[in-house]
Design a protein around this motif. Structure first.
Motif, PDB file in Angstrom:
ATOM      1  N   LYS A  20       1.149  -1.436  -0.164  1.00  0.00           N
ATOM      2  CA  LYS A  20      -0.371  -0.335  -0.245  1.00  0.00           C
ATOM      3  C   LYS A  20       0.885   1.428  -0.452  1.00  0.00           C
ATOM      4  N   HIS A 119      -0.763  -5.337   0.588  1.00  0.00           N
ATOM      5  CA  HIS A 119      -1.827  -5.505  -0.145  1.00  0.00           C
ATOM      6  C   HIS A 119      -2.800  -7.096   0.580  1.00  0.00           C
ATOM      7  N   ASN A 120      -3.502  -7.178   1.074  1.00  0.00           N
ATOM      8  CA  ASN A 120      -4.551  -8.459   1.926  1.00  0.00           C
ATOM      9  C   ASN A 120      -3.546  -8.941   2.886  1.00  0.00           C
ATOM     10  N   VAL A 122      -4.460  -9.010   6.188  1.00  0.00           N
ATOM     11  CA  VAL A 122      -4.706  -8.322   7.371  1.00  0.00           C
ATOM     12  C   VAL A 122      -3.658  -8.626   8.548  1.00  0.00           C
ATOM     13  N   ARG A 127      -4.544  -4.028   3.896  1.00  0.00           N
ATOM     14  CA  ARG A 127      -6.298  -4.130   3.570  1.00  0.00           C
ATOM     15  C   ARG A 127      -6.740  -5.131   2.058  1.00  0.00           C
ATOM     16  N   GLY A 130     -13.113  -5.441   0.493  1.00  0.00           N
ATOM     17  CA  GLY A 130     -14.591  -5.576   1.546  1.00  0.00           C
ATOM     18  C   GLY A 130     -15.002  -6.396   1.191  1.00  0.00           C
ATOM     19  N   LYS A 133     -13.623  -9.861   1.488  1.00  0.00           N
ATOM     20  CA  LYS A 133     -13.172 -10.080   2.869  1.00  0.00           C
ATOM     21  C   LYS A 133     -14.242 -10.557   3.421  1.00  0.00           C
TER      22      LYS A 133
END
Length: 240
Positions: A20, A119-120, A122, A127, A130, A133
């Motif tokens: 990110k 990325h991904n 968590v 993140r 949405g 997830k």
């Protein structure tokens, strides 16, 4: 062959990560020399971070698990990163990453510390889309509830009468949040990254292994790149 060189520490690994934010390409874009107990340094367009990593057990509700974090008394851990590309539409960068030491989750921790989580991922500040997830969490929770329901319905079949009585079995089911409290119980018992499991699919890819011999890097294993890294093949030439 790979295992033999891993044991002899002659093997260097190159990863590609999608992170990110806009990853810096030179010191002027990121003129920071330390972050907490971590030290940073630049060599042309390569950013090196030295941040010790420690491991401790964490009791996550009903689950005993390992937690990794950066702290002064951790084991020495060094990683090098080089920006390859940046997509302003998604605000994501592709970065080449080389772990100099080999601590568990090292690249994930170091990128999070630098402010560019994968990325991904968590578990380490990344993140995930949405809707994706939400779908993965729902699938995982439904599977746990189904297994809990099956266990309750077949408790007599699943226990050994010589060890566990029917009363003890019923009490154990009542104490299990996943069995007795439904969806709320599952959500309170597990963290998101545990529920996501393999479906999490973080954007970190092991791209190339090289033998480090007499200052010469000889590639012995190169993997097929994932779609998100397909345009970064030229970055595989770097391994430092």
């Amino acid at each position: 062959l790979v295992q033999r060189h891993l044991k002899s520490k002659e093997l260097k690994k190159l990863y590609l990560a999608r992170v990110k934010g806009k990853f810096p390409t030179k010191e002027a874009e990121f003129p920071i020399t330390n972050v907490g107990c971590a030290s940073l340094g630049w060599n042309d367009d390569i950013l090196e971070i030295s941040a010790p990593i420690s491991v401790q057990r964490e009791d996550s509700s009903q689950i005993d698990m390992l937690k990794r974090f950066v702290c002064p008394d951790g084991k020495p851990s060094i990683s090098r990163f080089r920006a390859l590309s940046y997509d302003s539409n998604s605000d994501l960068s592709i970065v080449a990453a080389c772990p100099i030491s080999g601590r568990g989750h090292q690249l994930r921790l170091h990128l999070q510390l630098l402010g560019f989580p994968i990325h991904n991922d968590v578990e380490y500040g990344g993140r995930m889309d949405g809707e994706k997830k939400k779908q993965l969490l729902t699938t995982s929770i439904d599977a746990i509830l189904s297994a809990a329901s099956l266990a309750e319905e077949n408790s007599n079949c699943l226990r050994d009468d010589s060890v566990v009585s029917s009363e003890e079995s019923a009490n154990a089911i009542k104490l299990c949040c996943s069995c007795s409290d439904g969806r709320v119980g599952v959500e309170s018992s597990y963290k998101d990254f545990q529920l996501l499991g393999a479906g999490q699919a973080i954007d970190l890819h092991s791209a190339k292994y090289c033998i480090d011999s007499a200052n010469e890097h000889k590639p012995i294993f190169v993997t097929e790149l994932p779609k998100w890294a397909a345009s970064s093949e030229a970055g595989l030439n770097w391994l430092n």
